[in-house]
Design an enzyme around this catalytic site. Structure first.
Site, short mmCIF file in Angstrom:
data_model
loop_
_atom_site.label_atom_id
_atom_site.label_comp_id
_atom_site.label_asym_id
_atom_site.label_seq_id
_atom_site.Cartn_x
_atom_site.Cartn_y
_atom_site.Cartn_z
N CYS A 134 38.72 41.52 34.70
CA CYS A 134 38.43 42.18 35.98
C CYS A 134 36.94 42.05 36.31
O CYS A 134 36.11 42.73 35.71
CB CYS A 134 38.84 43.65 35.89
SG CYS A 134 38.41 44.62 37.35
N CYS A 137 35.26 45.17 37.71
CA CYS A 137 34.96 46.18 36.70
C CYS A 137 33.75 45.80 35.86
O CYS A 137 32.90 46.63 35.56
CB CYS A 137 36.14 46.36 35.74
SG CYS A 137 37.74 46.42 36.54
N ASP A 138 33.69 44.56 35.45
CA ASP A 138 32.74 44.19 34.38
C ASP A 138 31.63 43.23 34.81
O ASP A 138 30.75 42.92 34.00
CB ASP A 138 33.52 43.54 33.21
CG ASP A 138 34.54 44.52 32.62
OD1 ASP A 138 34.29 45.72 32.68
OD2 ASP A 138 35.58 44.06 32.12
#
Ligand code: NDP
Length: 320
Positions: A134, A137-138
């Site tokens: 993701c 997200c990261d």
């Protein structure tokens, strides 16, 4: 056979646990059949920095344990096992774990989706240590670093383009020389100076197991079979997701990829009393916070629906 519940929630990720919290606080005594591997996709994430309220960030599995504990505090009950079959032909609905039957007047399906993996042992070892599924997200963990993205679909193009906000270089690795992604997405990636393409190549191994974090990739040319190593600090696997809907496909309307279809601005499925929340019905946003929001919607929808049923003289199965 067990007593008839107000609500059974199937799935133990952000959507399921949030639905459990809300239904528990509404005195609906939810039973959460959370799955043997509860926690969902957050269990393969390390730091979560974009969930509101965790100002200092939180580890994915810790966050899921927090979600679970919060629902438990208000009386939600959990079964840590996998549902094997459902029967939504009449009410009460029936949910099976092997031969054990659980019955409820309403069901919230929150079984999520699973990011497809490459299937490499080194990928498993380095999950959350540079291997991610993701970019939203990261991505921010890779400021001024070199990252690789595997895949040739719209997700890969979108994630690669997004990652150029942080990374110094992004390498898209695709196993063919044609793309499944729409031409406009490919063009956008091609025009980005930070993006390089390695085509006709697959990842044979994620390097860095000894260091405890990703240091590079061993690539194999799909035409010549030759291998070579490249340096990279991160690997984003963007080879698609599969909704966890096999149990429900005979009962609930779904799209051609298997995602459950819900009414607009609602979590209602085609069977009255059955609701769907989180990634199982959303392949667009796929965030813990949107899944949690959707779990809230399902809890409120179920609560209102149960209330309506109590005011009806006779209960009959109806399809919406
Ligand atoms: P897709 O299924 O479209 O693409 C998956 C890609 O991964 C393919 O290129 C496939 O290669 C490759 N792949 C699959 N398995 C492997 C493997 N084991 N090793 C290496 N490569 C592999 O998934 P997406 O997540 O990209 O997209 C899903 C849906 O979401 C699509 O409908 C897409 O259009 C949509 N979407 C739309 C966006 C937008 O419009 N902004 C953004 C993101 C997604 P191959 O082509 O050879 O099969």
């Amino acid at each position: 056979m067990n007593d008839v519940r107000d609500v059974i929630i199937i799935g133990g990720g952000p959507a399921g646990y949030t639905a459990a919290l809300y239904t528990a606080r509404a005195n609906l005594s939810p039973l959460v059949i959370e799955g043997f591997n509860w926690g969902g996709q957050l269990m393969i994430t390390s730091d979560v920095e974009n969930y509101p309220g965790y100002a200092d960030g939180v580890i994915g599995p810790t966050m899921m344990a927090d979600f679970r504990r919060q629902a438990e505090r208000f009386g939600a009950e959990f079964i840590t096992d996998d549902v094997t079959r459902v029967d939504f032909s009449e009410r009460p609905f029936r949910v099976f774990i092997g031969d054990t039957e659980h019955r409820a007047d309403s069901v919230i399906v929150a079984t999520g989706a699973t990011a497809r993996q490459l299937g490499l042992p080194s990928e498993q070892t380095l999950q959350g240590r540079g291997v991610s599924y993701c970019a939203t997200c990261d991505g921010a963990f890779f400021r001024d670093k070199v990252v690789a993205v595997v895949g040739g679909g719209d997700s890969a193009m979108e994630e690669a383009t997004f990652l150029t906000r942080f990374a110094s270089k992004v390498v898209i690795i695709h196993r063919r020389d044609e793309f499944r992604a729409s031409p406009i997405m490919v063009d956008r990636a091609r025009e980005n100076e930070k993006i390089e393409f390695v085509l006709n190549a697959v990842v044979d191994e994620v390097l860095g197991e000894r260091n405890g974090h990703v240091t590079g990739l061993r690539l194999r040319d799909t035409e010549t079979g030759e291998t070579r190593d490249i340096e990279a600090d991160g690997l984003f696997v963007a080879v698609g997701h599969d909704p966890n809907t096999a149990l429900f496909l005979d009962w609930l309307d779904h799209d051609d990829q298997g995602y459950l279809v819900t009414d607009p601005r609602s979590t209602r499925t085609n069977i009255a009393g059955v609701f769907a929340a989180g990634d199982v019905q959303d392949h667009t946003y796929r965030q813990a916070v949107t899944a949690a929001g959707s779990g809230t919607m399902a809890a409120l929808d179920a609560q209102r629906w149960l209330e309506e049923q109590r005011h009806q003289p006779e209960v009959a199965v109806a399809t919406a």
